[in-house]
Motif scaffolding. Structure first.
Motif, PDB file in Angstrom:
ATOM      1  N   GLU A   1      10.374   9.092  -3.911  1.00 13.46           N
ATOM      2  CA  GLU A   1      11.443   9.559  -3.065  1.00 13.46           C
ATOM      3  C   GLU A   1      12.533   8.660  -2.541  1.00 13.46           C
ATOM      4  O   GLU A   1      13.531   9.205  -2.581  1.00 13.46           O
ATOM      5  CB  GLU A   1      10.286   9.927  -1.741  1.00 13.46           C
ATOM      6  N   LEU A   2      12.104   7.306  -2.629  1.00 15.78           N
ATOM      7  CA  LEU A   2      13.010   6.325  -2.297  1.00 15.78           C
ATOM      8  C   LEU A   2      14.264   6.321  -3.414  1.00 15.78           C
ATOM      9  O   LEU A   2      15.216   6.340  -3.224  1.00 15.78           O
ATOM     10  CB  LEU A   2      12.501   4.959  -2.032  1.00 15.78           C
ATOM     11  N   ILE A   3      13.649   6.218  -4.593  1.00 11.84           N
ATOM     12  CA  ILE A   3      14.452   6.099  -5.862  1.00 11.84           C
ATOM     13  C   ILE A   3      15.445   7.264  -5.926  1.00 11.84           C
ATOM     14  O   ILE A   3      16.579   7.192  -6.479  1.00 11.84           O
ATOM     15  CB  ILE A   3      13.423   5.886  -7.195  1.00 11.84           C
TER      16      ILE A   3
ATOM     17  N   VAL B   1       7.612   6.473 -12.608  1.00 15.23           N
ATOM     18  CA  VAL B   1       8.737   5.979 -11.477  1.00 15.23           C
ATOM     19  C   VAL B   1       9.959   5.917 -12.180  1.00 15.23           C
ATOM     20  O   VAL B   1      10.935   6.461 -11.711  1.00 15.23           O
ATOM     21  CB  VAL B   1       8.227   4.733 -10.725  1.00 15.23           C
ATOM     22  N   LEU B   2      10.134   5.070 -13.393  1.00 14.04           N
ATOM     23  CA  LEU B   2      11.460   4.919 -13.862  1.00 14.04           C
ATOM     24  C   LEU B   2      12.044   6.284 -14.399  1.00 14.04           C
ATOM     25  O   LEU B   2      13.229   6.414 -14.346  1.00 14.04           O
ATOM     26  CB  LEU B   2      11.240   3.943 -15.126  1.00 14.04           C
TER      27      LEU B   2
ATOM     28  N   ASP C   1       0.980  -1.333  -0.062  1.00 12.88           N
ATOM     29  CA  ASP C   1      -0.123   0.044   0.009  1.00 12.88           C
ATOM     30  C   ASP C   1       0.978   1.132  -0.075  1.00 12.88           C
ATOM     31  O   ASP C   1       0.318   2.204   0.225  1.00 12.88           O
ATOM     32  CB  ASP C   1      -1.151   0.136   1.256  1.00 12.88           C
ATOM     33  N   ALA C   2       2.344   1.060  -0.246  1.00 12.64           N
ATOM     34  CA  ALA C   2       3.086   2.237  -0.470  1.00 12.64           C
ATOM     35  C   ALA C   2       2.515   3.156  -1.715  1.00 12.64           C
ATOM     36  O   ALA C   2       2.035   2.683  -2.425  1.00 12.64           O
ATOM     37  CB  ALA C   2       4.440   2.035  -0.697  1.00 12.64           C
ATOM     38  N   THR C   3       2.669   4.302  -1.297  1.00 12.12           N
ATOM     39  CA  THR C   3       2.401   5.358  -2.606  1.00 12.12           C
ATOM     40  C   THR C   3       3.415   5.542  -3.555  1.00 12.12           C
ATOM     41  O   THR C   3       4.578   5.350  -3.434  1.00 12.12           O
ATOM     42  CB  THR C   3       1.933   6.768  -1.852  1.00 12.12           C
ATOM     43  N   GLU C   4       2.870   5.863  -4.624  1.00  7.20           N
ATOM     44  CA  GLU C   4       3.883   6.282  -5.658  1.00  7.20           C
ATOM     45  C   GLU C   4       4.927   7.350  -5.494  1.00  7.20           C
ATOM     46  O   GLU C   4       6.179   7.207  -5.474  1.00  7.20           O
ATOM     47  CB  GLU C   4       3.374   6.623  -7.092  1.00  7.20           C
ATOM     48  N   ALA C   5       4.483   8.309  -4.769  1.00  8.14           N
ATOM     49  CA  ALA C   5       5.376   9.494  -4.273  1.00  8.14           C
ATOM     50  C   ALA C   5       6.475   8.703  -3.220  1.00  8.14           C
ATOM     51  O   ALA C   5       7.530   9.335  -3.465  1.00  8.14           O
ATOM     52  CB  ALA C   5       4.396  10.439  -3.526  1.00  8.14           C
TER      53      ALA C   5
END
Ligand code: NDP
Length: 283
Positions: free
Chosen positions: A79-81, A108-109, A71-75
């Motif tokens: 942020e992690l990437i 994301v990429l 359930d993590a968000t795309e944001a």
């Protein structure tokens, strides 16, 4: 009878090279590191990631896993990437795909640093491959090329046929063959008379996902046949090439399992080391 292209043997050689490169980097004070990002709890994805982590440990390459909940968000993922991209101690980033529903893979990429994109998934690295600039090609087509080169047969001027046009396997394999001066044909699900093309191939690459699609009667005698397919049939792993009928016709053939797969795993390590070397000014 074809010569068998032994992926396990080639992988063992690559492993030795990688270990030497890890040690050389460590002697210069650089601890090469691959970070793996996985979202959700798909067991197959976790299994895949764990096997990659074992490969890292095997050669002394540092690795770290970042597991985000389903359930993590795309944001949060972005942020992690971005944080990993900015972290100088991280040299390679492997984003495990597919992402959970609701996350946009391309969006994301776009935040993944191309210099650390050791799986060659970003548009920047696809563009680098297309234009002949420095970058990272995806690991599976790089493995396909390594197997073809291992035969010692010159690629220049040969007719190469790639069956499959995905972004991760077929298309980059075709670009890599073109770069080495093969005359390349790409076939796909709408190709009329597939056999007419494959029979003309001095080098035939199967990257389809249909078990046994390529049979012996579709192969030019003496051809190099590399099978990237991974299919589960009756509890067994088989390729896209029907090995029993293809092997007596081909000059060289890669088996499944034991062909493209083991080499692909080592290429991920090699790319991470290349990233670490480039990021530390030793290209
Ligand atoms: P995709 O499903 O993304 O692409 C398959 C391609 O095959 C498509 O271009 C499709 O055509 C084409 N195709 C499908 N059916 C036919 C047919 N009957 N005749 C001709 N072409 C056909 O798969 P991937 O590229 O991701 O993977 C291909 C294979 O490689 C799979 O078996 C996969 O498991 C394996 N793989 C292996 C890896 C390794 O390390 N060994 C890593 C990644 C994948 P169209 O575009 O028209 O739909």
């Amino acid at each position: 009878m074809a010569n068998i292209i032994d992926g396990k043997l080639i992988a063992a050689e690559l492993r030795g090279d990688c270990e030497r490169r890890v040690n050389a980097l460590k002697e210069r004070g650089v601890a090469p590191r691959l970070d793996v990002v996985i979202v959700g709890d798909d067991p197959a994805s976790h299994q895949y990631v764990n096997s990659r982590l074992r490969d890292c440990a095997d050669i002394g390459l540092e690795s770290e896993t970042h597991a985000l909940p389903a359930d993590a968000t795309e944001a949060e993922l972005i942020e992690l990437i971005e944080a990993l991209g900015a972290d100088n101690s991280v040299h390679g980033i492997l984003l495990q795909l597919p992402l959970p529903k609701g996350m946009d893979q391309d969006r994301v990429l776009a935040h993944l640093d191309p210099d650390k994109d050791v799986d060659g998934l970003t548009v920047a690295n696809a563009g680098a491959l297309y234009t002949g600039r420095q970058g990272f090609a995806p690991c599976t087509p790089s493995s396909v090329m390594t197997l073809i080169r291992s035969t010692g047969v010159p690629i220049k001027g040969k007719n190469a046929v790639v069956v499959g046009r995905s972004i991760v396997v077929g298309k980059p394999a075709a670009m890599l063959l073109l770069k080495e001066h093969a005359t390349v044909t790409i076939c796909h699900s709408r190709t009329a008379d597939l056999a007419a093309h494959t029979k003309n191939a001095d080098i035939l690459v199967a990257a389809v996902g249909v078990p046994g699609l390529i049979t012996g009667d579709m192969i030019k005698p003496g051809a190099i046949v590399v099978d990237a397919g991974i299919n589960r049939v009756d509890g067994k792993t088989v390729g896209d090439v029907d090995f029993a009928s293809a092997e007596p016709v081909a000059g060289w053939i890669s088996p499944v399992p034991g062909g493209v797969g083991p080499v692909t795993r080592k290429i991920l390590l090699a790319n991470t080391l290349t990233a670490a070397e480039r990021l530390n000014g030793a290209d």
